[in-house]
Design a protein around this motif. Structure first.
Motif, PDB file in Angstrom:
ATOM      1  N   VAL A  55      -2.757   3.533  -9.844  1.00  0.00           N
ATOM      2  CA  VAL A  55      -1.387   3.049  -9.683  1.00  0.00           C
ATOM      3  C   VAL A  55      -1.486   1.567  -9.338  1.00  0.00           C
ATOM      4  N   LEU A  56      -0.891   0.753 -10.213  1.00  0.00           N
ATOM      5  CA  LEU A  56      -0.944  -0.700 -10.044  1.00  0.00           C
ATOM      6  C   LEU A  56       0.445  -1.286  -9.860  1.00  0.00           C
ATOM      7  N   GLN A  89      -0.560   4.283 -13.994  1.00  0.00           N
ATOM      8  CA  GLN A  89       0.872   4.130 -13.775  1.00  0.00           C
ATOM      9  C   GLN A  89       1.122   2.758 -13.179  1.00  0.00           C
ATOM     10  N   ARG A  90       2.065   2.030 -13.738  1.00  0.00           N
ATOM     11  CA  ARG A  90       2.434   0.724 -13.198  1.00  0.00           C
ATOM     12  C   ARG A  90       3.776   0.836 -12.491  1.00  0.00           C
ATOM     13  N   GLY A  94       2.478   6.609  -2.568  1.00  0.00           N
ATOM     14  CA  GLY A  94       3.356   7.738  -2.888  1.00  0.00           C
ATOM     15  C   GLY A  94       3.191   8.199  -4.331  1.00  0.00           C
ATOM     16  N   PRO A  95       3.376   7.313  -5.307  1.00  0.00           N
ATOM     17  CA  PRO A  95       3.186   7.723  -6.703  1.00  0.00           C
ATOM     18  C   PRO A  95       1.764   8.198  -7.007  1.00  0.00           C
ATOM     19  N   ALA A  96       0.773   7.624  -6.359  1.00  0.00           N
ATOM     20  CA  ALA A  96      -0.614   8.052  -6.598  1.00  0.00           C
ATOM     21  C   ALA A  96      -0.776   9.522  -6.223  1.00  0.00           C
ATOM     22  N   ILE A 113       0.841  -1.200   0.000  1.00  0.00           N
ATOM     23  CA  ILE A 113       0.000   0.000   0.000  1.00  0.00           C
ATOM     24  C   ILE A 113       0.877   1.250   0.000  1.00  0.00           C
ATOM     25  N   ASP A 114       1.874   1.298   0.866  1.00  0.00           N
ATOM     26  CA  ASP A 114       2.767   2.453   0.949  1.00  0.00           C
ATOM     27  C   ASP A 114       3.510   2.693  -0.359  1.00  0.00           C
TER      28      ASP A 114
END
Length: 188
Positions: free
Chosen positions: A113-114, A156-157, A103-105, A98-99
């Protein structure tokens, strides 16, 4: 598995009476990083008591896209901008996953974000809660797959090593192989 995964009981020393269900286990992990926590259940599905808000799908057998939209709408109504969406059948999920995605999300301003370890993990990602409207349009057009959602928005992956935390269990053998020896499943 031939039964409701949410209520599959596994031995867990931290659980009540040394037992827990997959649902209880996943909710306990997710609630360490996310609040509020919403659980989407099928109509009439019996669930153990969990420290989460249980919402009911309107229809059975439509797949995770409808449930995701329902959860995203509830999170948006609660004033949340991003939500971690996961499946109940991920007994080794970690807060680190999750962490890593959160951040990127927040930084990138993307819709989804996956984690990616050679494949997308649609039900272990961060989703912008405003996507519930996109989900509604996809459902209305006959779409049922999470792929339809992530392919229609800015996704975003994050490349990750293959790991137990991202593994979902589909069979009793999967569960037995994934859970360490101190845990064992108990199918009732």
């Amino acid at each position: 598995m031939g039964r409701d995964k949410a209520t599959v009981a596994i031995d867990d020393p931290a659980g009540p009476s040394g037992q827990t269900t997959l649902l209880e286990r996943v909710v306990s992990i997710v609630s360490r990083r996310c609040s509020p926590v919403f659980v989407i259940a099928a109509p009439g599905q019996a669930l153990p008591a969990v420290d989460a808000t249980v919402l009911r799908d309107e229809a059975r057998g439509v797949g995770p896209l409808l449930a995701t939209g329902h959860g995203l709408r509830a999170a948006a109504d609660a004033g949340i901008e991003h939500a971690f969406v996961c499946a109940v059948d991920m007994p080794e999920l970690t807060t680190e996953i999750i962490d890593t995605l959160a951040g990127p999300a927040q930084r990138l301003g993307v819709d989804v974000v996956l984690p990616w370890d050679g494949r997308d993990h649609y039900l272990a990602g961060i989703y912008r809660t405003g996507l519930h409207g996109v989900v509604d349009r996809l459902i209305d057009s006959g779409q049922r797959s999470m792929r339809a959602l992530v392919d229609s928005v800015d996704t975003q992956r994050i490349v990750m090593a293959e790991q137990a935390a991202l593994t979902n269990v589909n069979t009793e053998a999967d569960l037995s192989a994934l859970i360490p020896p101190k845990f064992s499943q108990r199918i009732q």
